[in-house]
Design a protein around this motif. Structure first.
Motif, PDB file in Angstrom:
ATOM      1  N   GLN A 123       0.850  -1.294  -0.050  1.00 50.25           N
ATOM      2  CA  GLN A 123       0.315  -0.014  -0.078  1.00 50.25           C
ATOM      3  C   GLN A 123       0.921   1.339  -0.205  1.00 50.25           C
ATOM      4  OE1 GLN A 123      -3.400  -0.219  -0.382  1.00 50.25           O
ATOM      5  NE2 GLN A 123      -3.007  -2.458  -0.241  1.00 50.25           N
ATOM      6  N   ASP A 124       0.496   2.086  -0.815  1.00 47.07           N
ATOM      7  CA  ASP A 124       1.265   3.423  -0.986  1.00 47.07           C
ATOM      8  C   ASP A 124       1.011   4.559   0.107  1.00 47.07           C
ATOM      9  OD1 ASP A 124       2.801   2.706  -3.200  1.00 47.07           O
ATOM     10  OD2 ASP A 124       0.942   3.080  -4.359  1.00 47.07           O
ATOM     11  N   SER A 125      -0.176   4.396   0.824  1.00 48.43           N
ATOM     12  CA  SER A 125      -0.552   5.349   1.828  1.00 48.43           C
ATOM     13  C   SER A 125      -1.214   4.958   2.862  1.00 48.43           C
ATOM     14  CB  SER A 125      -1.442   6.605   0.857  1.00 48.43           C
ATOM     15  OG  SER A 125      -2.579   6.259   0.538  1.00 48.43           O
ATOM     16  N   THR A 126      -1.556   5.831   3.769  1.00 47.96           N
ATOM     17  CA  THR A 126      -2.439   5.224   5.100  1.00 47.96           C
ATOM     18  C   THR A 126      -3.896   5.409   4.367  1.00 47.96           C
ATOM     19  OG1 THR A 126      -0.783   6.495   6.565  1.00 47.96           O
ATOM     20  CG2 THR A 126      -3.197   6.158   6.962  1.00 47.96           C
ATOM     21  N   LYS A 127      -4.202   6.273   3.675  1.00 49.54           N
ATOM     22  CA  LYS A 127      -5.538   6.122   3.163  1.00 49.54           C
ATOM     23  C   LYS A 127      -5.763   4.919   2.319  1.00 49.54           C
ATOM     24  CE  LYS A 127      -8.979   8.743   0.127  1.00 49.54           C
ATOM     25  NZ  LYS A 127      -8.899  10.134  -0.713  1.00 49.54           N
ATOM     26  N   ASP A 128      -4.842   4.416   1.289  1.00 50.87           N
ATOM     27  CA  ASP A 128      -5.157   3.100   0.778  1.00 50.87           C
ATOM     28  C   ASP A 128      -5.036   1.883   1.708  1.00 50.87           C
ATOM     29  OD1 ASP A 128      -4.790   4.414  -1.686  1.00 50.87           O
ATOM     30  OD2 ASP A 128      -2.642   4.269  -1.922  1.00 50.87           O
ATOM     31  N   SER A 129      -4.544   2.181   2.732  1.00 46.57           N
ATOM     32  CA  SER A 129      -4.288   1.029   3.706  1.00 46.57           C
ATOM     33  C   SER A 129      -5.506   0.805   4.420  1.00 46.57           C
ATOM     34  CB  SER A 129      -3.171   1.199   4.609  1.00 46.57           C
ATOM     35  OG  SER A 129      -2.861  -0.192   5.519  1.00 46.57           O
ATOM     36  N   ASP A 130      -6.052   1.982   4.798  1.00 50.05           N
ATOM     37  CA  ASP A 130      -7.243   1.958   5.552  1.00 50.05           C
ATOM     38  C   ASP A 130      -8.464   1.614   4.597  1.00 50.05           C
ATOM     39  OD1 ASP A 130      -6.246   3.150   7.812  1.00 50.05           O
ATOM     40  OD2 ASP A 130      -6.852   5.188   7.317  1.00 50.05           O
ATOM     41  N   ASN A 131      -8.636   1.913   3.553  1.00 48.14           N
ATOM     42  CA  ASN A 131      -9.701   1.322   2.567  1.00 48.14           C
ATOM     43  C   ASN A 131      -9.359  -0.109   2.339  1.00 48.14           C
ATOM     44  OD1 ASN A 131     -11.968   1.914   0.572  1.00 48.14           O
ATOM     45  ND2 ASN A 131     -10.379   1.432  -0.899  1.00 48.14           N
ATOM     46  N   TYR A 132      -8.232  -0.688   2.199  1.00 48.04           N
ATOM     47  CA  TYR A 132      -8.046  -1.875   1.941  1.00 48.04           C
ATOM     48  C   TYR A 132      -8.530  -2.791   3.169  1.00 48.04           C
ATOM     49  CZ  TYR A 132      -5.770  -6.506   2.043  1.00 48.04           C
ATOM     50  OH  TYR A 132      -5.497  -7.850   1.782  1.00 48.04           O
ATOM     51  N   TRP A 133      -8.113  -2.307   4.401  1.00 46.15           N
ATOM     52  CA  TRP A 133      -8.332  -3.083   5.585  1.00 46.15           C
ATOM     53  C   TRP A 133     -10.059  -2.966   5.992  1.00 46.15           C
ATOM     54  CZ3 TRP A 133      -6.150  -6.742   7.337  1.00 46.15           C
ATOM     55  CH2 TRP A 133      -4.561  -7.001   6.945  1.00 46.15           C
ATOM     56  N   ARG A 134     -10.753  -1.795   5.512  1.00 45.18           N
ATOM     57  CA  ARG A 134     -12.081  -1.668   5.756  1.00 45.18           C
ATOM     58  C   ARG A 134     -12.898  -2.980   4.575  1.00 45.18           C
ATOM     59  NH1 ARG A 134     -15.843  -0.384   1.972  1.00 45.18           N
ATOM     60  NH2 ARG A 134     -14.534   0.447   0.768  1.00 45.18           N
ATOM     61  N   LYS A 135     -12.260  -3.013   3.600  1.00 45.18           N
ATOM     62  CA  LYS A 135     -12.751  -4.165   2.622  1.00 45.18           C
ATOM     63  C   LYS A 135     -12.494  -5.654   3.261  1.00 45.18           C
ATOM     64  CE  LYS A 135     -12.306  -2.118  -1.707  1.00 45.18           C
ATOM     65  NZ  LYS A 135     -11.854  -2.143  -3.241  1.00 45.18           N
ATOM     66  N   LYS A 136     -11.441  -5.578   3.845  1.00 44.19           N
ATOM     67  CA  LYS A 136     -10.977  -6.990   4.365  1.00 44.19           C
ATOM     68  C   LYS A 136     -11.632  -7.490   5.549  1.00 44.19           C
ATOM     69  CE  LYS A 136      -6.951  -9.925   5.607  1.00 44.19           C
ATOM     70  NZ  LYS A 136      -6.793 -10.767   4.674  1.00 44.19           N
ATOM     71  N   THR A 137     -12.187  -6.479   6.445  1.00 46.00           N
ATOM     72  CA  THR A 137     -12.915  -6.486   7.494  1.00 46.00           C
ATOM     73  C   THR A 137     -14.527  -6.972   7.212  1.00 46.00           C
ATOM     74  OG1 THR A 137     -11.493  -5.099   8.705  1.00 46.00           O
ATOM     75  CG2 THR A 137     -13.782  -5.726   9.775  1.00 46.00           C
ATOM     76  N   LYS A 138     -14.759  -6.258   6.206  1.00 44.74           N
ATOM     77  CA  LYS A 138     -16.328  -6.114   5.709  1.00 44.74           C
ATOM     78  C   LYS A 138     -16.321  -7.807   4.960  1.00 44.74           C
ATOM     79  CE  LYS A 138     -19.211  -4.289   1.835  1.00 44.74           C
ATOM     80  NZ  LYS A 138     -19.245  -3.526   0.999  1.00 44.74           N
ATOM     81  N   GLU A 139     -15.323  -8.282   4.280  1.00 41.03           N
ATOM     82  CA  GLU A 139     -15.424  -9.610   3.746  1.00 41.03           C
ATOM     83  C   GLU A 139     -15.429 -10.547   4.701  1.00 41.03           C
ATOM     84  OE1 GLU A 139     -15.262 -13.170   1.870  1.00 41.03           O
ATOM     85  OE2 GLU A 139     -13.458 -12.410   3.227  1.00 41.03           O
TER      86      GLU A 139
END
Length: 709
Positions: free
Chosen positions: A156-172
């Motif tokens: 992940q390039d940025s904190t924002k990208d990482s936050d979005n990724y983990w939101r999706k991972k938690t949602k899954e």
């Protein structure tokens, strides 16, 4: 029964949150993990043994240093979802220095990187907990997806990208649990508990854990079977091999954050229960009728501790089945723990009757099937001069006598499916029964010295028709036996390509712990290695195992296939047949693949599973996920009803009716299963058909020779 532990990464994968570089070291715990002087000395000793005694002479240089950094980061963050790209950039300062530092016993980069991992994990887990506790509502109607293609993932390039990724991972994770009929509030509580446990466990890692992980990143560069065992791992490994322990009878490994079934031990509780399969993931464990404990992200030894227990006690598992595991429903199973007995892994026999047509006349062949789950030997009884000691070869001799002399069978199938090896001596002695005098296997060591000490020294014990059945889980000693039978042209090799494990390991003591090191390779008498390529059958049967995911070739840094000079050996089929009609047998087999309803079903089912497992991203839309799951079930039902129609059987009206009947049949004792062999064991059934074709040719050749005389 005992529970085998597969050596795996000790540190579990956990969820990480981005920290800026400036925040990094300042947030290390007060009891920060550091390496000891003993670990430094152990590192120098490991380097020495790797460079002088490993089969592959690999220098400890800048190229290795670069690969070590990549390997270590991959062990910590296999999905590239924890570290930020800025972390990876920072770690590049050691890119060409790790080799020199290790030679001097300096482990500081490995511990520094782990501390960064620990910091990000702790912060991320806390943020996930806070998100769930806040009552945040996941939009399950939104059309978005989560990539599960770990090879294609990038840091992940940025904190924002990482936050979005983990939101999706938690949602899954939330959606998957909800789709398995869990109440939304129950799902929320379960995930909070999961992340809380993970956060606690990430801080329980100590210096021994980190050292083992870093050393295994190093040893794994030499080959996948070379590894470092810490004192704690040595203790667990010895315990796991003790016959006094009881469990379910399965080999486990840690795959990312999931405990995964590597294999099911023949004759054990899980094998008798009949549901647990290779590739299944254990997500929760319960004792008797107690509540399930979520074990996603747990250490392997902690999961094993939950599963292990007293003889005759009940353990319940919630699994994600390997078949259809992407979007399918979880399954809950019950297994009664038991001890494994040598007798339960002993060779067993049965007779199968195969109808055929010989020269226009109907005929039934009686074929003796000898199943060999492992190459075993009761060493203690042997050393105490007990004349009744158990061994594979002794048991097979007895079974041959019973079936050939007393039951007058027409030939033998030796079933080595799922046989992961065992005593090399037994593989050698078993081969001795079928080929007579001559070399069986060649062994080349790290100094390029080749030994042909493993010889067959007796006359042929059985010289009649022979077929050896193998699959992707046939490994090591099984491959030596099958390879010798094939090289001598002594019998047919049928099934799927074997595992490809053609290396020999030794265990050496260190200042702390031990190193398991690959020192030799096996070679067939033809001069070909069994390593990597395994044994390629004369006639290939459909296989449920994906060759890209199971076997030596699926492992990182596996040693290559190569050849040495062949050993002088006989070439013959049997006294009955000098020129095997392989092409004729293949044509008959392929005809059945196209026409036999059961074989057609098997091929279509395996194709469907392979297609499903190739999915690279998961929809996070609840409606789409349900549709995907329903579509998969409908496709399975369609090919099952196609099979039933061809066999003039009544169709199932729903997937529920089919599953209900399947589950009812699984609950029956295997010994009481009255289904035809084509349904119980289709691969063995088809091997019997191939063998019948083979016996037909022998019969017709013998008749032709008799008429000529």
């Amino acid at each position: 029964m005992f529970f085998l532990l597969r050596l795996a990464v000790i540190i579990q994968a956990t969820w990480l949150s981005p920290l800026s570089t400036a925040e990094s070291i300042a947030q290390v715990d007060k009891d920060s993990i550091t390496f000891s002087s003993n670990q430094a000395e152990t590192t120098v000793d490991i380097i020495k043994k790797l460079t002088t005694q490993h089969f592959q002479k690999q220098p400890i240089d800048d190229a290795l240093s670069q690969n070590l950094l990549t390997q270590y980061l991959g062990l910590l963050d296999p999905t590239k979802s924890y570290f930020l790209q800025e972390d990876i950039n920072e770690f590049q300062k050691w890119k060409f220095k790790l080799d020199d530092l290790l030679k001097s016993g300096d482990l500081s980069p490995g511990f520094f990187i782990y501390k960064r991992y620990q910091q990000r994990a702790s912060k991320r887990l806390q943020e996930n907990i806070a998100l769930l506790e806040s009552g945040f509502i996941f939009d399950l109607n939104k059309d978005e997806s989560l990539s599960i293609d770990t090879e294609a993932n990038k840091w992940q390039d940025s904190t924002k990208d990482s936050d979005n990724y983990w939101r999706k991972k938690t949602k899954e994770a939330y959606l998957r649990l909800k789709l398995n009929d869990k109440d939304p509030e129950e799902v929320r509580k379960l995930l909070i508990k999961r992340y809380t446990n993970l956060k606690k466990r990430i801080h329980q890692s100590d210096s021994e854990d980190v050292f083992q992980l870093y050393m295994n990143a190093l040893t794994g560069l030499f080959d996948p079977h070379t590894s470092y065992l810490s004192p704690r791992s040595m203790k667990n490994f010895r315990i796991s091999l003790s016959l006094s322990l009881t469990g379910i009878g399965a080999v486990l490994e840690l795959d990312g954050e999931h405990t995964t079934i590597v294999s099911v031990i023949k004759g054990g509780p899980a094998d008798k229960q009949g549901i647990l399969k290779t590739g299944d993931k254990i997500v929760a464990v319960a004792q008797k009728k107690q509540d399930f404990i979520d074990v996603v992200g747990w250490r392997l030894d902690d999961v094993v501790e939950l599963i292990r227990g007293k003889k005759n006690s009940l353990v319940r598992l919630e699994i994600v089945p390997a078949k259809g595991s992407i979007t399918g429903a979880n399954q809950k199973i019950e297994i009664v723990r038991d001890k494994i007995q040598l007798e339960e892994q002993a060779a067993k026999s049965e007779i199968i009757e195969v109808p055929t047509t010989v020269d226009g006349n109907n005929h039934i062949y009686k074929i003796g099937v000898i199943e060999i789950p492992t190459f075993y030997l009761d060493v203690d009884a042997l050393h105490s001069n007990d004349p009744d000691f158990k061994s594979t070869t002794k048991d097979v001799v007895r079974l041959i006598n019973e079936l050939h002399t007393e039951k007058n069978v027409d030939g033998f199938i030796l079933d080595l499916r799922n046989n992961g090896g065992g005593f090399l001596q037994e593989a050698t002695m078993l081969t001795d029964l079928f080929i007579g005098k001559g070399p069986i296997v060649q062994v080349k060591n790290a100094n390029n010295v080749t030994s042909r000490a493993h010889q067959s020294r007796s006359s042929i014990y059985y010289n009649g028709p022979l077929l050896v059945l193998i699959n992707r889980l046939s490994a090591s000693a099984s491959e030596i036996f099958a390879g010798a039978i094939q090289d001598y042209n002594r019998g047919l090799i049928v099934g799927s390509k074997s595992y490809g494990k053609g290396t020999v390991q030794i265990q050496l003591p260190l200042k702390e712990g031990q190193i398991k090191l690959t020192e030799s390779k096996f070679y067939r008498v033809s001069g070909e290695s069994t390593q990597l390529l395994g044994i390629i059958p004369d006639i290939e049967l459909p296989s449920p195992y994906d060759i890209e995911r199971v076997g030596e070739s699926a492992l990182k840094n596996a040693l290559p296939w190569d050849t040495i000079a062949p050993a002088k050996h006989s070439i013959y089929w049997s006294a009955l047949l000098k020129n095997p009609p392989i092409d004729i047998l293949r044509r008959s087999h392929h005809k059945r693949l196209l026409e036999d309803p059961d074989l057609v079903y098997l091929k279509e089912e395996l194709s469907l599973i392979k297609e499903r497992s190739s999915i690279k991203e998961l929809s996070l839309n609840e409606k789409k996920r349900k549709m995907q799951s329903q579509e998969y079930d409908n496709n399975l039902l369609a090919i099952e009803n196609k099979r039933r129609k061809a066999k003039k059987q009544k169709n199932y009206v729903s997937i529920e009716e089919w599953r209900s009947e399947k589950n009812a049949s699984k609950d029956k004792n295997k010994d009481e299963d009255q289904r035809p062999l084509s349904e119980k064991d289709l691969i063995l059934y088809e091997a019997g058909n191939i063998f019948a074709d083979y016996l037909n040719h022998i019969f017709l050749s013998s008749e032709k020779q008799a008429r000529a005389r």
